[in-house]
Design a protein around this motif. Structure first.
Motif, mmCIF file in Angstrom:
data_model
loop_
_atom_site.group_PDB
_atom_site.id
_atom_site.type_symbol
_atom_site.label_atom_id
_atom_site.label_comp_id
_atom_site.label_asym_id
_atom_site.label_seq_id
_atom_site.Cartn_x
_atom_site.Cartn_y
_atom_site.Cartn_z
ATOM 1 N N LYS A 117 -14.399 -15.187 -50.197
ATOM 2 C CA LYS A 117 -13.185 -15.275 -49.885
ATOM 3 C C LYS A 117 -12.231 -16.304 -50.517
ATOM 4 C CE LYS A 117 -12.814 -13.130 -44.976
ATOM 5 N NZ LYS A 117 -12.751 -11.634 -45.197
ATOM 6 N N SER A 121 -5.895 -18.345 -51.661
ATOM 7 C CA SER A 121 -4.580 -16.703 -51.722
ATOM 8 C C SER A 121 -3.939 -17.125 -50.756
ATOM 9 C CB SER A 121 -5.810 -15.220 -51.380
ATOM 10 O OG SER A 121 -6.535 -14.824 -52.169
ATOM 11 N N PRO A 122 -2.727 -16.501 -51.115
ATOM 12 C CA PRO A 122 -1.298 -16.499 -50.351
ATOM 13 C C PRO A 122 -2.207 -16.333 -48.766
ATOM 14 C CG PRO A 122 -0.719 -15.683 -52.349
ATOM 15 C CD PRO A 122 -2.243 -15.539 -52.493
ATOM 16 N N GLU A 123 -2.342 -15.226 -48.514
ATOM 17 C CA GLU A 123 -2.643 -14.976 -46.836
ATOM 18 C C GLU A 123 -3.506 -16.609 -46.296
ATOM 19 O OE1 GLU A 123 -5.789 -12.068 -48.953
ATOM 20 O OE2 GLU A 123 -4.157 -13.537 -49.254
ATOM 21 N N TYR A 124 -4.345 -17.314 -46.770
ATOM 22 C CA TYR A 124 -4.997 -18.144 -45.951
ATOM 23 C C TYR A 124 -4.459 -19.246 -46.390
ATOM 24 C CZ TYR A 124 -8.671 -14.338 -46.737
ATOM 25 O OH TYR A 124 -9.491 -14.050 -46.187
ATOM 26 N N GLN A 125 -2.327 -19.330 -46.785
ATOM 27 C CA GLN A 125 -1.931 -21.045 -46.893
ATOM 28 C C GLN A 125 -1.123 -21.187 -45.268
ATOM 29 O OE1 GLN A 125 -2.667 -22.401 -49.246
ATOM 30 N NE2 GLN A 125 -3.761 -20.221 -49.967
ATOM 31 N N SER A 128 -3.164 -20.512 -39.311
ATOM 32 C CA SER A 128 -3.699 -19.493 -39.202
ATOM 33 C C SER A 128 -4.803 -19.735 -40.473
ATOM 34 C CB SER A 128 -3.000 -18.097 -38.491
ATOM 35 O OG SER A 128 -2.209 -18.261 -39.438
ATOM 36 N N GLY A 129 -4.264 -18.896 -41.503
ATOM 37 C CA GLY A 129 -5.376 -19.067 -43.002
ATOM 38 C C GLY A 129 -6.201 -19.751 -42.818
ATOM 39 N N GLU A 301 -12.467 -12.299 -56.163
ATOM 40 C CA GLU A 301 -11.669 -13.089 -55.184
ATOM 41 C C GLU A 301 -13.087 -14.168 -54.310
ATOM 42 O OE1 GLU A 301 -8.899 -12.997 -52.824
ATOM 43 O OE2 GLU A 301 -7.993 -12.258 -54.721
#
Length: 336
Positions: A117, A121-125, A128-129, A301
């Motif tokens: 991964k 990436s935005p989803e891990y900023q 919780s990510g 990714e």
């Protein structure tokens, strides 16, 4: 009764015997060794490149040196990290000495490939990510324990110090693969051909004497066009960099495909993103081509290079690098 040696024997002649006289032996002395090698091959443990499709073409043998050469920016270090992860998954101990990147940078790239991964990436900023990635990093750290060492030396260093570090890894830590990234940082002057020759010669001697494998990352000459495909004669510096090592890989990045993708063009999109050209495989045994051309595709990714455009991500803790099939659930039997 014990036999006595006559003083008339010319012992001095034996003391002055040359190394060649002592080592030259008739060929039939080695026939038994050939038989043992033939029968022992079935029991031999092989260490491979990360990609299953290359198993019949290439394997890493102890006591050898491999050179990974490529143009600036063509992914030499990236390929070396993937190979290192694969070696660890095959039960090998690895040390990486990257003189162009600090240990945390090297480890960051390897962790990204391991977890599959992109941590940026935005989803891990969000918190919780970040926590999810940190948990994966913990898994990576636990897995590397006893498998991976990093030499904390950034910038140009001394050849003797690097060679000493390599010996220490083999003798004291039981490390089987040492990556030196790159030769230009170990021998300071580009035109110091004697220094390059001496360094590579020492590496071959250390690999042989300690029964380890040494990987040397090196540069190619700048081509007239960046899209030109490399050949053996493009290796920068002393000819001994090609002549002395046992194996030579040339790393090539498909810049034409990248440029077309950035321009939203369809040209080159079916081509591989990266190609490894094996130009030397001195001790290859087997019927398959020992100098393969290996096409690879980038999974953006994770940063992994895969063996085909539609291959699954590599699972490095095991080899082959496939996610293990789930164990069958135990069946519960009801009493009659």
């Amino acid at each position: 009764m014990a036999e006595f040696l006559d003083d008339s024997i010319d012992f001095e002649a034996y003391m002055s015997e040359t190394d060649a006289q002592a080592r030259v032996r008739p060929a039939h002395d080695y026939v038994q060794t050939l038989k043992e090698r033939l029968r022992g091959r079935k029991k031999q443990r092989f260490v491979y490149l990360p990609w299953e499709k290359t198993q019949a073409n290439f394997d890493f043998r102890s006591g050898e040196v491999t050179v990974w050469a490529g143009q600036n920016g063509h992914g030499k270090s990236h390929i070396a990290r993937i190979v290192a992860l694969s070696l660890m998954g095959q039960g090998e101990r690895v040390c990486i000495a990257n003189f162009e990147a600090k240990p945390a940078v090297t480890l960051q790239a390897m962790a990204r490939m391991f977890v599959g991964k992109n941590p940026f990436s935005p989803e891990y900023q969000a918190d919780s990510g970040i926590a999810a990635i940190e948990s994966l990093y913990d898994d990576f750290g636990a897995w590397t324990n006893g498998k991976l060492w990093l030499y904390d030396q950034f910038g140009t260093t001394q050849a003797g110090r690097v060679l000493g570090m390599t010996k220490y890894c083999g003798k004291e830590l039981g490390i089987k693969h040492v990556f030196l990234d790159n030769l230009a940082k170990c021998v300071r002057d580009e035109d110091d051909y004697n220094g390059q020759k001496a360094f590579v010669d020492e590496c071959t001697a250390i690999a042989r004497d300690l029964d380890i494998h040494i990987h040397i990352v090196h540069h190619l000459k700048k081509p007239s066009r960046e899209t030109d495909k490399p050949d053996k004669g493009d290796v920068k510096g002393s000819g001994s960099i090609v002549d002395q090592p046992d194996n030579l890989f040339l790393v090539w990045r498909n810049k034409a495909k990248e440029d077309a993708r950035k321009a939203n063009k369809i040209e080159h999109q079916e081509e591989p993103d990266q190609v490894l050209y094996c130009k030397k495989n001195r001790n290859h045994e087997g019927m398959a081509d020992g100098e393969p051309t290996i096409a690879l595709w980038l999974h953006r990714e994770s940063g992994q290079f895969l063996g085909s455009a539609h291959a699954s991500l590599m699972h490095f803790p095991c080899y082959p690098h496939r996610v293990p099939a789930p164990e069958p659930m135990a069946r519960e039997w009801e009493a009659a």
